[in-house]
Design a protein around this motif. Structure first.
Motif, PDB file in Angstrom:
ATOM      1  N   LEU A 172      -5.844   6.581 -12.996  1.00 14.88           N
ATOM      2  CA  LEU A 172      -6.142   5.350 -12.264  1.00 14.88           C
ATOM      3  C   LEU A 172      -5.650   4.103 -13.008  1.00 14.88           C
ATOM      4  CD1 LEU A 172      -9.761   6.015 -10.914  1.00 14.88           C
ATOM      5  CD2 LEU A 172      -7.661   5.892  -9.584  1.00 14.88           C
ATOM      6  N   SER A 173      -5.816   4.113 -14.345  1.00 13.64           N
ATOM      7  CA  SER A 173      -5.354   2.955 -15.139  1.00 13.64           C
ATOM      8  C   SER A 173      -3.829   2.830 -15.079  1.00 13.64           C
ATOM      9  CB  SER A 173      -5.814   3.112 -16.588  1.00 13.64           C
ATOM     10  OG  SER A 173      -7.215   3.176 -16.677  1.00 13.64           O
ATOM     11  N   GLU A 174      -3.140   3.968 -15.176  1.00 11.69           N
ATOM     12  CA  GLU A 174      -1.677   3.921 -15.066  1.00 11.69           C
ATOM     13  C   GLU A 174      -1.253   3.441 -13.679  1.00 11.69           C
ATOM     14  OE1 GLU A 174      -0.344   7.787 -16.064  1.00 11.69           O
ATOM     15  OE2 GLU A 174      -0.736   7.571 -18.223  1.00 11.69           O
ATOM     16  N   PHE A 175      -1.975   3.920 -12.648  1.00 15.93           N
ATOM     17  CA  PHE A 175      -1.662   3.466 -11.292  1.00 15.93           C
ATOM     18  C   PHE A 175      -1.916   1.966 -11.145  1.00 15.93           C
ATOM     19  CE2 PHE A 175      -3.196   2.636  -6.936  1.00 15.93           C
ATOM     20  CZ  PHE A 175      -2.009   2.871  -6.251  1.00 15.93           C
ATOM     21  N   ARG A 176      -2.981   1.468 -11.804  1.00 14.26           N
ATOM     22  CA  ARG A 176      -3.270   0.033 -11.750  1.00 14.26           C
ATOM     23  C   ARG A 176      -2.154  -0.790 -12.408  1.00 14.26           C
ATOM     24  NH1 ARG A 176      -4.606  -4.624 -14.865  1.00 14.26           N
ATOM     25  NH2 ARG A 176      -6.217  -5.854 -13.829  1.00 14.26           N
ATOM     26  N   GLY A 177      -1.656  -0.294 -13.588  1.00 15.63           N
ATOM     27  CA  GLY A 177      -0.563  -0.995 -14.235  1.00 15.63           C
ATOM     28  C   GLY A 177       0.701  -0.987 -13.388  1.00 15.63           C
ATOM     29  N   PHE A 178       0.996   0.193 -12.777  1.00 16.55           N
ATOM     30  CA  PHE A 178       2.172   0.281 -11.923  1.00 16.55           C
ATOM     31  C   PHE A 178       2.048  -0.646 -10.717  1.00 16.55           C
ATOM     32  CE2 PHE A 178       4.163   2.299  -8.203  1.00 16.55           C
ATOM     33  CZ  PHE A 178       5.491   2.263  -8.605  1.00 16.55           C
ATOM     34  N   LEU A 179       0.852  -0.652 -10.089  1.00 16.69           N
ATOM     35  CA  LEU A 179       0.638  -1.510  -8.924  1.00 16.69           C
ATOM     36  C   LEU A 179       0.722  -2.989  -9.298  1.00 16.69           C
ATOM     37  CD1 LEU A 179      -0.137  -1.688  -5.934  1.00 16.69           C
ATOM     38  CD2 LEU A 179      -2.530  -1.624  -6.624  1.00 16.69           C
ATOM     39  N   LEU A 180       0.140  -3.358 -10.462  1.00 15.12           N
ATOM     40  CA  LEU A 180       0.200  -4.753 -10.902  1.00 15.12           C
ATOM     41  C   LEU A 180       1.644  -5.188 -11.140  1.00 15.12           C
ATOM     42  CD1 LEU A 180      -1.311  -7.305 -11.783  1.00 15.12           C
ATOM     43  CD2 LEU A 180      -1.448  -6.347 -14.080  1.00 15.12           C
ATOM     44  N   GLU A 181       2.426  -4.302 -11.751  1.00 13.66           N
ATOM     45  CA  GLU A 181       3.836  -4.628 -11.983  1.00 13.66           C
ATOM     46  C   GLU A 181       4.582  -4.813 -10.663  1.00 13.66           C
ATOM     47  OE1 GLU A 181       7.738  -2.762 -14.280  1.00 13.66           O
ATOM     48  OE2 GLU A 181       5.796  -1.754 -14.356  1.00 13.66           O
TER      49      GLU A 181
END
Length: 416
Positions: A172-181
């Motif tokens: 989820l954290s990796e997905f959050r970073g990808f989505l934020l980018e």
């Protein structure tokens, strides 16, 4: 006109011949988002929803650990959270007991779809317990959101979290970073990033091909070197065997030579003793003759000594002159060597400058070609815009004439 051409593409060249992306940002920063903060309300809401989901998953993954050590955390959690967690523990225990009882009574879970099979009353009773557990979890999350200190204290117990939850939270954290980018990157920046990655991929492919060619050349060089080493090893083995054979044959030859030399030495010793006696007699006679000759040749020796002294003085003068000439020659050689080194250094600098000049010339040529291509495209678009404007003006004139004709026709009818 510019309005008919639409927006300029990212690769559009200005008068300097450089792309707009090269003017705005450096190539190393193309992979970073263009903005550091979210600007729209929608994007902020998306990220906040995802952050809240991660926060809730972190808390839910630690509920079993909290209920196990509830007394140790009582001072931090407070009375309301303590009561809610105890109630949740009670509901969970009841749920487990109910599942165990239903399994004993014949309720089972199918392997294919995962649906529970049993009587309607049993399933309804189980669903009620499930709803109660879900409501308890929602109530616990609501209380934790209202108490940041308790939430942080529970999240600090992350070492007790199960590995599957850790993997899920990390995802989820990796997905959050990808989505934020993605949210921080505009479509134009995304297009430039894709173009940059394609260029990097092409360079990597070329570098891979170059490395493969160099590795092939290296393998060929290593193979040729190994062949040479094998040949040299074979030659060394042959030489060693030859030396060993020579050593063995030389030992026998030396032994025979010693024996023959001893025999010859004995014979020669006898002969030499006889010769020594005769030579002693000759020596006495020659000494007498020598004394006579010394007396006779003293005058000639003195003259020769004077001549020798004169010749030695001339030789000394010639040696001094030769040393002086050689010193001058060495100085000239030193100057020549220094100038030769400077010439070699200038040649190396000229070779580097020539290579840089050829690269700059090639880059200017490519820039000129891109500029000419852009000018041709602009000319085509201007001609197209001119034709469209001419067609539109003609259409307006024809429409105006047609309306005037209609008005004139109506005027004539009204007069009649």
């Amino acid at each position: 006109p510019r309005s008919l051409r639409g927006p300029l593409p990212p690769s559009h060249l200005q008068e300097t011949g450089e792309p707009l992306s090269a003017i705005k940002t450096s190539p190393l920063k193309l992979l970073d988002p263009g903005r550091s903060k979210l600007t729209t309300v929608e994007t902020k809401r998306i990220v906040s929803v995802l952050d809240e989901a991660i926060f809730k998953v972190e808390l839910i993954s630690l509920i079993s650990h909290i209920t196990e050590f509830l007394d140790d955390l009582s001072t931090i959690l407070g009375s309301e959270l303590m009561g809610t967690l105890k109630e949740h523990e009670r509901l969970s225990n009841n749920m487990e007991a109910l599942l165990t009882q239903l399994q004993r009574e014949g309720l089972k879970q199918e392997d294919g779809r995962g649906d529970l099979v049993g009587t309607e009353e049993q399933i309804r009773h189980l669903q009620l317990h499930q709803q109660a557990v879900k409501s308890s979890i929602r109530n616990i999350l609501r209380l934790f959101q209202a108490d940041p200190l308790a939430s942080q204290a529970v999240r600090d117990e992350a070492y007790a979290r199960d590995l599957s939850f850790e993997i899920f939270i990390k995802g989820l954290s990796e997905f959050r970073g990808f989505l934020l980018e993605k949210l921080l990157t505009s479509p134009l920046e995304e297009q430039e990033k894709v173009q940059f990655m394609e260029e990097i991929s092409l360079r990597d492919k070329k570098n891979t091909e170059t490395i493969a060619a160099l590795e092939a050349e290296l393998a060929t060089a290593i193979q040729s070197r190994d062949n040479e080493i094998m040949k040299m090893n074979a030659a060394i083995r042959d030489l060693k065997s030859h030396l060993l054979h020579l050593e063995k044959s030389s030992e026998s030859h030396i032994q025979r030579t010693k024996q023959e030399a001893e025999k010859l030495q004995k014979g020669e010793l006898r002969i030499s003793q006889a010769k020594c006696a005769k030579i002693q007699q000759d020596i006495h006679q020659l000494r007498a003759q020598l004394n006579v000759l010394i007396i006779d040749n003293r005058d000639s020796e003195l003259a020769l000594r004077k001549k020798k002294y004169k010749v030695e003085m001339e030789i000394e003068n010639w040696i001094q002159k030769y040393d002086a000439d050689m010193g001058e020659k060495q100085e000239v050689d030193a100057v020549y060597t220094e100038e030769k080194a400077q010439l070699a250094e200038l040649k190396e600098k000229y070779a580097v400058l020539e290579q840089e000049y050829s690269q700059i010339k090639e880059e200017r040529k490519r820039s000129q070609e891109k500029k000419e291509r852009a000018e041709r495209e602009l000319a085509i678009m201007v001609r197209a815009a001119t034709h469209i404007q001419a067609f539109w003006k003609g259409y307006l004139v024809r429409s105006l004439l047609k309306s005037k004709r209609k008005k004139k026709g109506k005027g004539k009818k009204s007069k009649k």
